[in-house]
Every structure is written in C-alpha cells, then in structure tokens.
Design a protein around this motif. Structure first.
Motif, PDB file in Angstrom:
ATOM      1  N   LYS A 248      91.656 -38.088 120.228  1.00 63.33           N
ATOM      2  CA  LYS A 248      91.352 -39.513 120.407  1.00 63.33           C
ATOM      3  C   LYS A 248      92.034 -40.009 121.679  1.00 63.33           C
ATOM      4  CE  LYS A 248      90.447 -40.781 115.673  1.00 63.33           C
ATOM      5  NZ  LYS A 248      90.732 -41.654 114.552  1.00 63.33           N
ATOM      6  N   THR A 249      91.474 -41.072 122.271  1.00 69.80           N
ATOM      7  CA  THR A 249      92.101 -41.622 123.482  1.00 69.80           C
ATOM      8  C   THR A 249      93.186 -42.623 123.071  1.00 69.80           C
ATOM      9  OG1 THR A 249      90.423 -43.350 123.632  1.00 69.80           O
ATOM     10  CG2 THR A 249      90.039 -41.356 124.918  1.00 69.80           C
ATOM     11  N   VAL A 250      94.337 -42.492 123.743  1.00 64.07           N
ATOM     12  CA  VAL A 250      95.452 -43.408 123.435  1.00 64.07           C
ATOM     13  C   VAL A 250      95.146 -44.807 123.965  1.00 64.07           C
ATOM     14  CG1 VAL A 250      97.908 -43.874 123.884  1.00 64.07           C
ATOM     15  CG2 VAL A 250      97.168 -41.569 123.325  1.00 64.07           C
ATOM     16  N   CYS A 251      94.466 -44.888 125.128  1.00 66.34           N
ATOM     17  CA  CYS A 251      94.227 -46.216 125.729  1.00 66.34           C
ATOM     18  C   CYS A 251      93.249 -47.042 124.912  1.00 66.34           C
ATOM     19  CB  CYS A 251      93.721 -46.072 127.161  1.00 66.34           C
ATOM     20  SG  CYS A 251      92.083 -45.346 127.299  1.00 66.34           S
ATOM     21  N   ASN A 252      92.343 -46.379 124.203  1.00 63.66           N
ATOM     22  CA  ASN A 252      91.242 -47.074 123.570  1.00 63.66           C
ATOM     23  C   ASN A 252      91.352 -47.054 122.039  1.00 63.66           C
ATOM     24  OD1 ASN A 252      88.796 -48.425 123.675  1.00 63.66           O
ATOM     25  ND2 ASN A 252      87.620 -46.530 123.478  1.00 63.66           N
TER      26      ASN A 252
ATOM     27  N   LYS B 277      99.964 -40.261 129.812  1.00 69.94           N
ATOM     28  CA  LYS B 277      99.578 -40.645 131.177  1.00 69.94           C
ATOM     29  C   LYS B 277      98.143 -41.158 131.156  1.00 69.94           C
ATOM     30  CE  LYS B 277     102.954 -38.246 133.724  1.00 69.94           C
ATOM     31  NZ  LYS B 277     103.403 -38.006 135.066  1.00 69.94           N
ATOM     32  N   MET B 278      97.921 -42.256 131.834  1.00 69.13           N
ATOM     33  CA  MET B 278      96.593 -42.877 131.796  1.00 69.13           C
ATOM     34  C   MET B 278      96.001 -43.001 133.192  1.00 69.13           C
ATOM     35  SD  MET B 278      97.088 -45.806 128.930  1.00 69.13           S
ATOM     36  CE  MET B 278      97.484 -45.271 127.255  1.00 69.13           C
ATOM     37  N   ALA B 279      94.663 -43.037 133.232  1.00 73.93           N
ATOM     38  CA  ALA B 279      93.985 -43.263 134.515  1.00 73.93           C
ATOM     39  C   ALA B 279      93.065 -44.473 134.380  1.00 73.93           C
ATOM     40  CB  ALA B 279      93.243 -42.013 134.945  1.00 73.93           C
ATOM     41  N   CYS B 280      91.870 -44.308 133.749  1.00 74.77           N
ATOM     42  CA  CYS B 280      90.919 -45.437 133.701  1.00 74.77           C
ATOM     43  C   CYS B 280      91.410 -46.577 132.804  1.00 74.77           C
ATOM     44  CB  CYS B 280      89.544 -44.953 133.234  1.00 74.77           C
ATOM     45  SG  CYS B 280      89.480 -44.546 131.474  1.00 74.77           S
ATOM     46  N   GLY B 281      92.090 -46.244 131.722  1.00 77.77           N
ATOM     47  CA  GLY B 281      92.600 -47.264 130.789  1.00 77.77           C
ATOM     48  C   GLY B 281      91.559 -47.836 129.843  1.00 77.77           C
ATOM     49  N   ILE B 282      90.314 -47.320 129.910  1.00 75.29           N
ATOM     50  CA  ILE B 282      89.247 -47.922 129.081  1.00 75.29           C
ATOM     51  C   ILE B 282      88.457 -46.879 128.283  1.00 75.29           C
ATOM     52  CG2 ILE B 282      88.952 -50.054 130.418  1.00 75.29           C
ATOM     53  CD1 ILE B 282      86.608 -48.635 131.890  1.00 75.29           C
ATOM     54  N   GLY B 283      89.061 -45.711 128.068  1.00 74.26           N
ATOM     55  CA  GLY B 283      88.433 -44.743 127.175  1.00 74.26           C
ATOM     56  C   GLY B 283      87.340 -43.891 127.795  1.00 74.26           C
ATOM     57  N   VAL B 284      87.270 -43.822 129.123  1.00 69.54           N
ATOM     58  CA  VAL B 284      86.172 -43.102 129.768  1.00 69.54           C
ATOM     59  C   VAL B 284      86.607 -41.735 130.322  1.00 69.54           C
ATOM     60  CG1 VAL B 284      84.528 -43.184 131.696  1.00 69.54           C
ATOM     61  CG2 VAL B 284      84.987 -45.248 130.364  1.00 69.54           C
ATOM     62  N   CYS B 285      87.783 -41.676 130.977  1.00 67.54           N
ATOM     63  CA  CYS B 285      88.132 -40.452 131.737  1.00 67.54           C
ATOM     64  C   CYS B 285      88.750 -39.356 130.868  1.00 67.54           C
ATOM     65  CB  CYS B 285      89.078 -40.809 132.873  1.00 67.54           C
ATOM     66  SG  CYS B 285      90.750 -41.244 132.310  1.00 67.54           S
ATOM     67  N   LEU B 286      89.200 -39.684 129.680  1.00 68.37           N
ATOM     68  CA  LEU B 286      89.825 -38.752 128.727  1.00 68.37           C
ATOM     69  C   LEU B 286      91.165 -38.184 129.210  1.00 68.37           C
ATOM     70  CD1 LEU B 286      86.691 -36.803 127.361  1.00 68.37           C
ATOM     71  CD2 LEU B 286      87.606 -39.011 126.638  1.00 68.37           C
ATOM     72  N   ALA B 287      91.812 -38.870 130.162  1.00 68.69           N
ATOM     73  CA  ALA B 287      93.127 -38.414 130.652  1.00 68.69           C
ATOM     74  C   ALA B 287      94.197 -38.544 129.575  1.00 68.69           C
ATOM     75  CB  ALA B 287      93.549 -39.241 131.866  1.00 68.69           C
ATOM     76  N   CYS B 288      93.983 -39.438 128.620  1.00 69.19           N
ATOM     77  CA  CYS B 288      95.082 -39.813 127.720  1.00 69.19           C
ATOM     78  C   CYS B 288      94.864 -39.338 126.287  1.00 69.19           C
ATOM     79  CB  CYS B 288      95.240 -41.326 127.745  1.00 69.19           C
ATOM     80  SG  CYS B 288      93.827 -42.174 127.025  1.00 69.19           S
ATOM     81  N   VAL B 289      94.079 -38.274 126.094  1.00 70.70           N
ATOM     82  CA  VAL B 289      93.780 -37.897 124.707  1.00 70.70           C
ATOM     83  C   VAL B 289      95.009 -37.371 123.967  1.00 70.70           C
ATOM     84  CG1 VAL B 289      91.310 -37.435 124.953  1.00 70.70           C
ATOM     85  CG2 VAL B 289      92.970 -35.616 125.390  1.00 70.70           C
TER      86      VAL B 289
HETATM   87  S1  FES Z   1      93.038 -43.460 130.463  1.00 71.90           S
HETATM   88 FE1  FES Z   1      90.977 -42.872 130.703  1.00 71.90          FE
HETATM   89  S2  FES Z   1      90.425 -42.437 128.644  1.00 71.90           S
HETATM   90 FE2  FES Z   1      92.412 -43.242 128.438  1.00 71.90          FE
END
Ligand code: FES
Ligand SMILES: Cc1cc2nc3c(=O)[nH]c(=O)nc-3n(C[C@H](O)[C@H](O)[C@H](O)COP(=O)(O)OP(=O)(O)OC[C@H]3O[C@@H](n4cnc5c(N)ncnc54)[C@H](O)[C@@H]3O)c2cc1C
Length: 258
Positions: free
Chosen positions: A240-244, A220-232
């Motif tokens: 590691k972040t999946v989005c980044n 599950k993703m939120a910011c999509g750019i490696g900042v919020c850490l929702a997708c680790v």
């Molecule tokens: S969605 Fe925010 S760090 Fe990946």
C-alpha cells in the motif's frame, strides 16, 4: 487535497536542528485533520523539484494557521530555514488518512519518537478537548531531541520523556510504562509515530489487551498522491502507498520486518 499557496507567518529555530514554521492558509487549515501530511515546495525555483512531506504539528481553523516542526536533514529542509515572514510558499495537501480518534474513548496513549512526535501532538490536543485522558511518551536519542513536552503538560497530558542517552527509552522500560497505564487508566486506543520497533511492541500489546493501536509510517516520498509508488509499504493485504492509503495504519495490518 490540492496544490495551494500559503503565507509564512514565522519560521524560527526552536532548538538544535529543529525549526518551527507557521503558515497561514485558511482553506487548508479548514480541511486538514490530525496526522495528515502537508507537502512543501522548499525552493522558489524547481530545485529541489520534489516537495517534502511533513506532518501537521498543530492547526487552527479559527485563524487559518498551520504549524509544522521540521528537522534540518538535507537540501530541502536547509532551504526551508531561509523562509521569512511574508514569503509565499507552494503547498500540496492535505494528503493521507490521518488518525481516527474514538471520541468515546476514556484514555489513549500516544508515543512519538524523534521528529515523529510532531505527528501526534494535534491528536493529543483533540483528545484533551474532549476530556479524554492522554498518556504521552516522548522518546528520543537525547533530551535535546524531544519536542512538545511543555505543550503536552500544559494541556493536561501525563507526559514521560525517555531517552537513549540514559537508557530510559529501552523497549523494556517502555513496555513497563504501557502495562502500568493500560492496567489502571481505561486505555482504549494507542498511537505511535517515528519507530517501527515501537509499532511492533504496540501490535503485541494490542493483541494481548485487545486494544486498537495505530502507527503512522514514514517512507521516502516523491509524488505524494499515490501515483509513483515510491512510498509503498508491505501490509497483510499486499503493498500500500503510505502517502495515500496511510500514513496511519493499524499495527496489525503492517508487515513489520521481523
Ligand atoms: S509518493 Fe508517490 S505514491 Fe506515495
Ligand atoms: C508522512 C511523513 C511525515 C513526516 N513528517 C515530518 C515532520 O513533521 N517533521 C520533519 O522534520 N520531518 C518529517 N518527515 C521527514 C521529512 O519529509 C524529511 O526529513 C525531508 O523530506 C528531508 O528532505 P531534505 O531535502 O532536507 O533531505 P534529503 O535527504 O536531501 O531528501 C531527499 C529526498 O528524500 C526524501 N526524504 C528524505 N528523508 C525522508 C524521510 N525521512 N521521509 C520521507 N522522505 C524523505 C525527500 O522527500 C526527498 O525526496 C516526514 C516524512 C513523512 C514520510
């Protein structure tokens, strides 16, 4: 990677809850590579606020078109079914690393499960353009949930369609298919998306045959750019972040829950 606008060319239901969306956005089509992520704002206002992440299904640098195949899940994808030709939509991307094809490979195996199949289609297309043999295993709950079979056949892949409803998607059957092709087809790389169980199987096969294998992870993703850490996700080198950092990881790197 940046936010940009795209124009909807078409948006059609292809079967069941699957839709095929074609967007025109030349700068994005120019930049994007196989396995990368595109984040789409679903509503014209800020509800839902977060863009939704999708794999790029196919892209065409020559006319600036990008194709996405999505399944209707919740609020965001439900709103997307209302996109019409000519609509302007807000996009973020491309994000993530994408697949790295060894261009001197003789053969590769791709395995997609459910909507995860969308992620590996453009990789198969790239490999076929380079005359690399492609064994494609498409897995789903039912025959209805399997995508891309016709297209992969048309570009000369060897295609297996395996399903839960008749038992052909069992890990044992999948392993038999992989063993057969690895032993006869000079397979150099394997890629999968849509199932961590398949990822684990590829990791074990990779270790046995000394073949690289990769999994594209979904979180599950939120910011999509490696900042919020929702997708680790957990890896051998920590979180590691999946989005980044991903979505594509070596199967040996990922700490699958055993
Ligand atoms: S969605 Fe925010 S760090 Fe990946
Ligand atoms: C790297 C990646 C590639 C993806 N590629 C595709 C694709 O090609 N086609 C496709 O149909 N779907 C794909 N998905 C899943 C897709 O993002 C979700 O189905 C979608 O976000 C659901 O949104 P919703 O508003 O309809 O559902 P809701 O359940 O209402 O969404 C609520 C929230 O959860 C997030 N979310 C829900 N399910 C997922 C999920 N499985 N993965 C990530 N975030 C989720 C949403 O972004 C949103 O923030 C992908 C997901 C990731 C992470």
């Amino acid at each position: 990677m940046k936010t940009t606008k795209g124009k909807v060319i078409s948006n059609k239901c292809i079967k069941g809850k699957y839709y095929h969306l074609v967007i025109k956005c030349s700068p994005l089509a120019e930049e994007i590579k196989e396995g990368q992520i595109l984040h789409i704002r679903c509503g014209s206002n800020e509800d839902p606020f977060l863009r939704r992440p999708f794999s790029v299904y196919r892209f065409h640098k020559e006319n600036g078109e990008i194709e996405v195949v999505y399944i209707v899940k919740g609020k965001g994808t439900e709103i997307m079914t209302g996109f019409k030709s000519g609509d302007e939509i807000d996009l973020l991307g491309p994000t993530g690393n994408g697949y790295s094809l060894n261009e001197s490979a003789k053969g590769i195996i791709i395995i997609g499960r459910g909507v995860g199949i969308a992620s590996v289609i453009s990789l198969a297309e790239k490999a076929r353009k380079k005359y690399i043999k492609v064994i494609a295993v498409l897995s789903g709950k039912t025959k209805e949930s399997i995508l891309g079979e016709e297209f992969l056949n048309s570009i000369g892949c060897t295609v297996y369609s395996i399903q839960d409803e008749d038992g052909t998607s069992s890990m044992d059957n999948l392993k038999n298919i992989l063993d057969k092709h690895i032993n006869t087809d000079n397979i150099n790389q394997m890629f999968t998306c849509g199932s961590n169980r398949v990822g684990k199987l590829l990791r074990d096969i990779s270790l046995r045959y000394k073949i690289e294998s990769y999994i594209s992870l979904e979180e599950k993703m939120a910011c999509g750019i490696g900042v919020c850490l929702a997708c680790v996700c957990k890896t051998k080198d920590g979180y590691k972040t999946v989005c980044n950092h991903g979505p594509v990881f070596s199967t040996e790197e990922v700490s699958f829950d055993e």
